[in-house]
Design a protein around this motif. Structure first.
Motif, PDB file in Angstrom:
ATOM      1  N   MET A 177       0.852  -1.173   0.000  1.00  0.00           N
ATOM      2  CA  MET A 177       0.000   0.000   0.000  1.00  0.00           C
ATOM      3  C   MET A 177       0.895   1.232   0.000  1.00  0.00           C
ATOM      4  O   MET A 177       1.801   1.331   0.820  1.00  0.00           O
ATOM      5  N   THR A 178       0.632   2.147  -0.941  1.00  0.00           N
ATOM      6  CA  THR A 178       1.455   3.360  -1.032  1.00  0.00           C
ATOM      7  C   THR A 178       0.548   4.576  -0.940  1.00  0.00           C
ATOM      8  O   THR A 178      -0.589   4.543  -1.425  1.00  0.00           O
ATOM      9  N   TRP A 179       1.051   5.645  -0.298  1.00  0.00           N
ATOM     10  CA  TRP A 179       0.240   6.851  -0.081  1.00  0.00           C
ATOM     11  C   TRP A 179       0.700   8.016  -0.937  1.00  0.00           C
ATOM     12  O   TRP A 179       1.910   8.233  -1.082  1.00  0.00           O
ATOM     13  N   TYR A 180      -0.257   8.761  -1.429  1.00  0.00           N
ATOM     14  CA  TYR A 180       0.000   9.953  -2.254  1.00  0.00           C
ATOM     15  C   TYR A 180      -0.868  11.076  -1.713  1.00  0.00           C
ATOM     16  O   TYR A 180      -1.908  10.806  -1.126  1.00  0.00           O
ATOM     17  N   GLY A 181      -0.457  12.320  -1.925  1.00  0.00           N
ATOM     18  CA  GLY A 181      -1.318  13.440  -1.522  1.00  0.00           C
ATOM     19  C   GLY A 181      -1.087  13.843  -0.089  1.00  0.00           C
ATOM     20  O   GLY A 181      -0.370  14.789   0.183  1.00  0.00           O
ATOM     21  N   LYS A 182      -1.690  13.154   0.859  1.00  0.00           N
ATOM     22  CA  LYS A 182      -1.443  13.511   2.252  1.00  0.00           C
ATOM     23  C   LYS A 182      -1.546  12.299   3.159  1.00  0.00           C
ATOM     24  O   LYS A 182      -2.140  11.278   2.811  1.00  0.00           O
ATOM     25  N   LEU A 183      -0.959  12.476   4.342  1.00  0.00           N
ATOM     26  CA  LEU A 183      -1.008  11.450   5.369  1.00  0.00           C
ATOM     27  C   LEU A 183      -1.803  12.042   6.527  1.00  0.00           C
ATOM     28  O   LEU A 183      -1.365  12.983   7.173  1.00  0.00           O
ATOM     29  N   VAL A 184      -3.005  11.541   6.727  1.00  0.00           N
ATOM     30  CA  VAL A 184      -3.876  12.096   7.766  1.00  0.00           C
ATOM     31  C   VAL A 184      -4.285  11.007   8.732  1.00  0.00           C
ATOM     32  O   VAL A 184      -4.527   9.863   8.327  1.00  0.00           O
ATOM     33  N   ASP A 185      -4.364  11.378  10.004  1.00  0.00           N
ATOM     34  CA  ASP A 185      -4.900  10.494  11.036  1.00  0.00           C
ATOM     35  C   ASP A 185      -3.985   9.290  11.302  1.00  0.00           C
ATOM     36  O   ASP A 185      -4.449   8.170  11.449  1.00  0.00           O
ATOM     37  N   THR A 186      -2.703   9.581  11.371  1.00  0.00           N
ATOM     38  CA  THR A 186      -1.735   8.547  11.731  1.00  0.00           C
ATOM     39  C   THR A 186      -1.603   8.576  13.249  1.00  0.00           C
ATOM     40  O   THR A 186      -1.514   9.657  13.837  1.00  0.00           O
ATOM     41  N   LYS A 187      -1.621   7.438  13.882  1.00  0.00           N
ATOM     42  CA  LYS A 187      -1.461   7.450  15.340  1.00  0.00           C
ATOM     43  C   LYS A 187      -0.844   6.160  15.837  1.00  0.00           C
ATOM     44  O   LYS A 187      -0.802   5.163  15.103  1.00  0.00           O
ATOM     45  N   ASN A 188      -0.372   6.216  17.057  1.00  0.00           N
ATOM     46  CA  ASN A 188       0.209   4.990  17.588  1.00  0.00           C
ATOM     47  C   ASN A 188      -0.909   4.011  17.927  1.00  0.00           C
ATOM     48  O   ASN A 188      -2.044   4.395  18.215  1.00  0.00           O
TER      49      ASN A 188
END
Ligand SMILES: *[C@@H]1O[C@H](CO)[C@@H](O)[C@H](O)[C@H]1NC(C)=O
Ligand SMILES: *[C@@H]1O[C@H](CO)[C@@H](O)[C@H](O)[C@H]1NC(C)=O
Ligand SMILES: *[C@@H]1O[C@H](CO)[C@@H](O)[C@H](O)[C@H]1NC(C)=O
Ligand SMILES: *[C@@H]1O[C@H](CO)[C@@H](O)[C@H](O)[C@H]1NC(C)=O
Ligand SMILES: *[C@@H]1O[C@H](CO)[C@@H](O)[C@H](O)[C@H]1NC(C)=O
Ligand SMILES: *[C@@H]1O[C@H](CO)[C@@H](O)[C@H](O)[C@H]1NC(C)=O
Ligand SMILES: *[C@@H]1O[C@H](CO)[C@@H](O)[C@H](O)[C@H]1NC(C)=O
Length: 451
Positions: free
Chosen positions: A418-429
């Motif tokens: 899985m690869t992300w483009y644009g933005k990274l939102v709502d990442t948490k531990n």
């Protein structure tokens, strides 16, 4: 001629009288029989000529669910709903006329001429307040006057069946209100666009369509999201690699995720019939799951959400990272290689503007930093490639300057990238999680971290 005719007539009348008399007996017997059925062996269905009036109920065959009229909380409005029969609190799992209440007790639920269930109030000029909109076309039916049956099943599903061919023309399981029961679906029919999703009530006293919805977002890697209006409010942390059917099991239930040409759906099933379970989204935007084991006297909450500071969607803005482990510390950080966009605001513990990249470079010796046990960023902005090796996944991300991060499937035999483009939102531990995120950073950042 008149005479004969009148004689004939009177003979007929006599015959009629006799027949009416026997009919009367039969009818009386039938009425008594029906009353008997109604009194002691409750009915689970009505047919085209029957109705349920306020005060009457349908009870599913195994006495699991009951359908009838109710008033929620302090309201005096009347609604048609389904609840657990053994539950003294009458916990409602489904409501028919949620946005069209009846203001007194003259409601009648019956099957109309076109084979739809209709709800009307005798005191409100018999206007139809609510009805099912099944796709039955009258002309295409084989018989001129097909008979329908509305039946309440032990699963809690109210089904409308064409009696000739047992075809289900409508079911309450397709029109979820605020509760998911086992065997209901959440998701989307890709061919028709039809959606199965939950919507909260307006308040404890009003089952009308509220503002919180709980639905599958099919974009990127499909995930279940709680929305407030159109705004994302909470990600449950459940997401799936596209296209791969998945069966997950707990001690008492299993769920199946399907993503094919026809649908993207998740269904949930009970493995132990002595347990009742339900998931509810309440009017304040809390999701809870309750179980009722046979030996219990009532419902036990087994989980709920959102629960902590980091649960609220996008708490730390774009490229932020939320960690609520340390109690007195601001829960937001920027992802490695990023810094607060508005430092003054950030220092006031307002992270809504998020973070920005410190250095912008591409194909200049970048590498990846591994963040362990995270809830990965919103997967709507992710692209999924199955059957890529770990190295190939990393290469794919490095090749494209707009690729921000990647993760790989941790549960074999599925090999997913899985690869992300644009933005990274709502990442948490996510201490209980087993997913790692590989974040793309420039060479300098790699140097800072490792030397
Ligand atoms: C119920 O609503 C109808 C209109 O839908 C109105 O005419 C009637 O007065 C109301 N009855 C009560 C008891 O409020
Ligand atoms: C219908 O309305 C009348 C007066 O408006 C009232 O007396 C009667 O109780 C109502 N019937 C029901 C079933 O609510
Ligand atoms: C019912 O029919 C309408 C119009 O033909 C169609 O748009 C809709 O998708 C159908 N609904 C279902 C549930 O099949
Ligand atoms: C749950 O498991 C049973 C038995 O393995 C299976 O028949 C059923 O289809 C499964 N249900 C779901 C929703 O996965
Ligand atoms: C089903 O649940 C009951 C009640 O908790 C438990 O006693 C029983 O062992 C369970 N059965 C299975 C097959 O897990
Ligand atoms: C955080 O800052 C934004 C503007 O960037 C503002 O709209 C918002 O109200 C602030 N939030 C709080 C809690 O002060
Ligand atoms: C992945 O590879 C397996 C075996 O090589 C194959 O059966 C499967 O269809 C592939 N899946 C995808 C999504 O390409």
């Amino acid at each position: 001629m008149d005479h004969t005719s009148s004689l004939g007539l009177s003979r007929i009348s006599l015959q009629n009288m006799f027949m009416n008399f026997t009919k009367g007996l039969i009818v009386t017997a039938l009425v008594q029989f029906v009353l008997l059925i109604r009194c002691c062996n409750s009915i689970d269905s009505i047919t085209t000529d029957q109705a349920i009036r306020d005060g009457e109920v349908l009870v599913s065959n195994g006495e699991v669910f009951e359908l009838g009229f109710f008033s929620p909380g302090k309201s005096t409005n009347r609604y048609v709903g389904i609840w657990y029969k053994r539950d003294k609190e009458k916990t409602v799992v489904w409501v028919a006329n949620r946005d069209d209440p009846i203001n007194e007790t003259s409601g009648v639920l019956s099957i109309g001429a076109h084979g739809n269930l209709i709800l009307y109030a005798r005191n409100q000029s018999n206007i139809t307040l609510w009805s099912t909109k099944s796709n039955v076309s009258i002309s295409s039916s084989s018989t001129p006057d097909p008979k329908y049956k509305a039946q309440l099943l032990d699963t809690g599903n109210l089904v409308l069946v064409e009696q000739d061919n047992q075809k289900v023309t409508w079911q309450s399981f397709d029109y979820l209100t605020h509760t998911v029961l086992p065997l209901m679906k959440l998701g989307i029919n890709k061919r028709t666009g039809f959606k199965w999703f939950l919507t909260s009530w307006k308040s404890e006293d009003d089952p009308g369509t509220g503002s919180y919805t709980y639905a599958i977002d099919p974009n990127g890697a499909p995930q279940i999201i709680l929305y407030n209006g159109n705004v994302r409010y909470w990600r449950t942390g459940r997401w799936w690699w596209s296209d791969v059917p998945v069966v997950l099991a707990t001690s008492f239930s299993n769920s199946t995720f399907l993503n094919n040409q026809d649908e993207v759906t998740v269904t949930w099933d009970l493995l132990n019939s002595s347990i009742s379970t339900r998931i509810v989204v309440d009017y304040s935007g809390t999701i809870q799951q309750f179980n009722w084991y046979e030996q219990d006297l009532g419902w036990n909450q087994i989980w709920s959400g959102p629960t902590d500071r980091c649960d609220y969607y996008g708490r730390c803005g774009a490229f932020g990272y939320c960690d609520s482990e340390s109690i007195n510390v601001f829960e937001c950080k920027c992802l490695p290689g990023f810094q607060p966009k508005l430092p003054d605001e950030w220092n006031m513990r307002n992270a809504s503007s998020g973070c920005v990249r410190k250095l912008k470079s591409c194909k200049n010796g970048e590498g990846f930093i591994k963040l362990v046990k995270v809830m990965v960023p919103d997967t709507s902005w992710a692209r999924v490639d199955m059957n890529l090796s770990w190295k190939a996944c990393e290469q794919q991300c490095l090749r494209d300057c707009s690729c921000l991060a990647y993760t790989i499937s941790s549960n074999a035999p599925i090999i997913g990238c899985m690869t992300w483009y644009g933005k990274l939102v709502d990442t948490k531990n996510f201490a209980d999680g087993d997913q790692d995120l590989y974040l793309r950073v420039d060479a300098l950042e790699l140097g800072i971290l490792f030397y």
